[in-house]
Design an enzyme around this catalytic site. Sequence first.
Site, PDB file in Angstrom:
ATOM      1  NE  ARG A  59      -1.605  -2.499   2.740  1.00 10.70           N
ATOM      2  CZ  ARG A  59      -1.899  -3.755   2.427  1.00 10.70           C
ATOM      3  NH1 ARG A  59      -3.078  -4.054   1.979  1.00 10.70           N
ATOM      4  NH2 ARG A  59      -1.010  -4.716   2.597  1.00 10.70           N
ATOM      5  CB  THR A  60       3.431   2.539   2.330  1.00  8.78           C
ATOM      6  OG1 THR A  60       2.635   2.059   3.414  1.00  8.78           O
ATOM      7  CG2 THR A  60       4.012   3.891   2.686  1.00  8.78           C
ATOM      8  CE  LYS A 118      25.824  -4.764  -6.601  1.00 10.08           C
ATOM      9  NZ  LYS A 118      26.189  -3.733  -7.572  1.00 10.08           N
ATOM     10  NE  ARG A 152       6.967   0.440   4.951  1.00 11.01           N
ATOM     11  CZ  ARG A 152       5.736  -0.068   4.938  1.00 11.01           C
ATOM     12  NH1 ARG A 152       5.553  -1.346   4.649  1.00 11.01           N
ATOM     13  NH2 ARG A 152       4.690   0.682   5.211  1.00 11.01           N
ATOM     14  CG  HIS A 173       3.381   3.754   8.630  1.00 12.86           C
ATOM     15  ND1 HIS A 173       3.603   4.576   7.540  1.00 12.86           N
ATOM     16  CD2 HIS A 173       2.849   2.598   8.122  1.00 12.86           C
ATOM     17  CE1 HIS A 173       3.233   3.948   6.440  1.00 12.86           C
ATOM     18  NE2 HIS A 173       2.778   2.748   6.765  1.00 12.86           N
TER      19      HIS A 173
HETATM   20  N1   CP Z   1      -0.392  -0.107   5.920  1.00 10.61           N
HETATM   21  C1   CP Z   1       0.801  -0.356   5.330  1.00 10.61           C
HETATM   22  O1   CP Z   1       1.827   0.273   5.671  1.00 10.61           O
HETATM   23  O2   CP Z   1       0.770  -1.315   4.375  1.00 10.61           O
HETATM   24  P1   CP Z   1       2.010  -1.777   3.490  1.00 10.61           P
HETATM   25  O3   CP Z   1       2.956  -2.507   4.393  1.00 10.61           O
HETATM   26  O4   CP Z   1       1.435  -2.650   2.409  1.00 10.61           O
HETATM   27  O5   CP Z   1       2.667  -0.532   2.942  1.00 10.61           O
END
Ligand code: CP
Length: 311
Positions: free
Chosen positions: A57-58, A85, A107, A135
């Site tokens: 999603r993100t 690497k 991320r 998040h």
């Molecule tokens: N909600 C969320 O962060 O989903 P993803 O891990 O798919 O990005």
Amino acid sequence: MLSCKHILTMDDLSAADIVQILDTADSFSEVNERRIKKLPTLRGRTVVNLFLEPSTRTRTSFEIAAKRLSADGLNFTASSSATVKGESLRDTARTLSAMSCDLVVVRHKYAGAPQMLAESMDACIVNGGDGMHQHPTQALLDLFTMRSRLGRLEGLTVGIVGDIYHSRVAGSLVPALKKVGARPIVIGPPTLMPARPDVLGADVVYSLDEALPELDVAYMLRVQFERAERMPFPSNREYARFYGMNGARLAAAKPEMIVMHPGPMNRGVEISAEVADSPRSLVLDQVNAGVAVRMAVMYLLLGGAESGVAA
Ligand code: CP
């Protein structure tokens, strides 16, 4: 414009910043309904998605958001970058910096990785989820979804239910709710709470059934099986019995209570399939909101206001 250069945690955003992001996202939602969903606002700007932990999603919503604003987007994943690497995150940051990127979404499995990038690069940094820490854009899209459905944020009681200990979503959603005048309650078994749950700044309740009648929103957290060798509860069935959202609990809650989940869902554990697919579940509304909210975040951080939302 926002009062911050980076969005690393919810602490970077004032209440006024949050309202500005949600209002701007409202305008972008309308754009996302058009047949031609593209604005020239960030033409010539470069956005890098540096996703060194899995995401559906993100990552995709940031990618779509950048495309809809006409930014040039680049995607790096753990397997497609030189981190496989052994390149350090600091050297990766310096390399991206040398290519004059304007905004990096990161991320990473380690809490604090976005902060480290912010200290090593000139670009705006947006935290797309760091370890068990925060998040923030998830919290923003969650606020957007609640406001869109319930018409307000102030005064709402939001139960954040389940695996609080591992949850970066809870780490951002609790302060986000407090900034907009809502009341967060964290609900879960003691074994899935942090050692000092009071430090979260939310009310703490250990029984979902006790808190349920008060809730305007039941925000079900994913049990993060991948972050622990063995989960501290006897079985998934036992967990679902005490902390899962199911049809019986939905019937016992306020009739207007909505159910949310950040995804991906463990159906049959924290949420039953019946509830996940019911009209009171806003799971797909959250996904939809993710694009508009991330467009708003990029637009406001990169000063896109000069071009106007309606261009
Ligand atoms: N909600 C969320 O962060 O989903 P993803 O891990 O798919 O990005």
